[in-house]
Design an enzyme around this catalytic site. Structure first.
Site: not given
Ligand code: FNR
Length: 411
Positions: A119, A143, A169, A286, A310
């Site tokens: 990330s 990002y 993303t 994404k 997300h």
């Molecule tokens: C995320 N997600 C996320 N996505 C991304 O592209 N960059 C990021 O830094 C983050 N950070 C992040 C933090 C936390 C605490 C969560 C729960 C999620 C989204 C992540 O990549 C993914 O899309 C989701 O978590 C998928 O859903 P589930 O499996 O949590 O239901």
């Protein structure tokens, strides 16, 4: 079988196997603020619920007598053969779940041979995570920052650390209306901000130095205790020494610069050409949810798509992610790989996503819960369980390869 055998010798699993029990155990273990950040979603959290209820509406229809003794759960992605259709989703600010953060996830990914998507909001500089991954496939999640120089620098570093794809993303050009975090006024970000990628970046350092040298325009606000902890945390990590940084304008300028450049709401499809010129790596978008956006992605020559909302953290009341998948898969028509995340909690869920057109799935919160409970071992066990249940689901439904998992497996 390993789990049952260990049980016969008196050992129970380190983290609960049942997804609900896993979540409940993590909730007990994590601080109130960490739990709010990780488990929380946008608004009234209807999208997060829709992710689950939409998956539950699909039913698997098993087939019998098909010789499933030898099975291959592997998938092919951008020229790499992966052992299973699972990837560790990019998750920021992992230090809130466990102090080893990204490094523990990297260790889990390495032991399983499962790719990790690093990330931009990581708690550890990507170079260190890459070392912990050794030869394991890693992708870099971008990002897209407001500053071109910083964007180019992050992509360059990702390439240098062996990333096999750049995941852009798109659904977070502004942070969602995260009600649980708002109620806590973002105290979770006291010491943990997940800005290690920025603090370790030479272009970011220039932006900070430039800002620190400018005279302050706003009236000075006396920082509260949480803010002082944030600044001390940054001073500790910023190059040049803790004490010197603490008494300089740098930590504060670093926070302000981060808030300025972290995202780019003005981004459009046209900007993708800029990225294409700067990297030859596959570009994966994404956060797509509309078939028309999938068509635009094809028009703009991207190499892959992740259907995702997300984890319900951005738009409250949005379409359950799995309901967005078939329309997008149909529009893409197999020309580029379509991946899926948001709501995957079991091997059977992953099976459904593949049947509806996904090549692979990303897992978010479940591995973070494992991480919170037992560090690298916990994250590894959670994903290993998903892989095992997926393999079993293939066998019990009469499938021996992932390409056998087709739409007719579902009702
Ligand atoms: C995320 N997600 C996320 N996505 C991304 O592209 N960059 C990021 O830094 C983050 N950070 C992040 C933090 C936390 C605490 C969560 C729960 C999620 C989204 C992540 O990549 C993914 O899309 C989701 O978590 C998928 O859903 P589930 O499996 O949590 O239901």
């Amino acid at each position: 079988a390993q789990i049952y055998r260990a049980g016969l010798f008196g050992r129970t699993p380190r983290v609960p196997v049942s997804p609900d029990a896993l979540e409940a155990a993590a909730r007990r273990r994590m601080s109130r603020t960490a739990w709010a950040y990780v488990a929380g979603s946008a608004g009234r959290e209807r999208t997060a619920h829709a992710n689950r209820s939409a998956l539950d509406r699909w039913e698997i229809v098993p087939r019998m007598l098909r010789d499933v003794e030898d099975r291959d759960t592997g998938v092919e992605l951008f020229g790499a053969r992966l052992p299973s259709p699972f990837l560790f989703a990019p998750v920021g600010v992992l230090e809130m779940a466990h102090q080893e953060a990204d490094l523990a996830v990297a260790a889990a990914a390495r032991e399983l041979g499962v790719p990790m998507v690093i990330s931009t909001q990581g708690s550890v500089p990507m170079e260190e995570t890459a070392v912990a991954l050794a030869e394991t496939v890693r992708w870099y999640q971008l990002y897209w920052p407001g500053d071109d120089g910083l964007a180019a620098s992050l992509v360059r570093r990702a390439e240098a650390t062996g990333a096999a794809a750049i995941v852009v993303t798109l659904d977070t050009d502004l942070l969602g209306w995260r009600t649980r975090d708002l109620d806590l006024a973002w105290l979770p970000f006291g010491r943990a901000m997940g800005i290690a990628q920025y603090l370790s970046d030479p272009v970011f350092a220039e932006l900070v130095a430039e800002r620190a040298s400018r005279p302050r325009q706003d009236a000075p606000v006396k920082p509260g205790l949480a803010a002082l902890k944030t600044l001390a945390g940054i001073a500790r990590r910023y190059p040049g020494g803790f004490l010197r940084n603490l008494t300089s304008p740098l930590p504060r300028a670093a926070v302000e610069t981060f808030l300025d450049v972290f995202s780019r709401p003005a981004l459009t499809w046209e900007h993708l050409a800029w990225l294409r010129e700067r990297t030859s790596l596959p570009i994966v978008l994404k956060g797509l949810q509309h078939p028309d956006d999938a068509a635009l992605a094809l028009d703009h020559g991207v190499d892959g798509i992740i259907v995702s909302n997300h984890g319900g953290r951005q738009v409250d009341g949005a379409i359950g992610a799995i309901d967005a998948l078939p329309g997008i898969a149909e529009r893409v028509g197999g020309r580029i790989p379509v991946l899926f995340d948001s709501g995957i909690r079991s091997g059977a869920d992953a099976f459904k996503a593949l049947a509806l057109g996904a090549r692979a799935v990303l897992v978010g919160r479940p591995y973070v819960y494992g991480l919170a409970l037992a560090g690298a071992d916990g994250a590894r066990e959670v994903v290993r369980n998903l892989m095992a249940e997926f393999d079993l689901t293939m066998a019990l439904t009469g499938r021996t390869t992932t390409s056998d998992i087709t739409r007719d497996a579902l009702r």
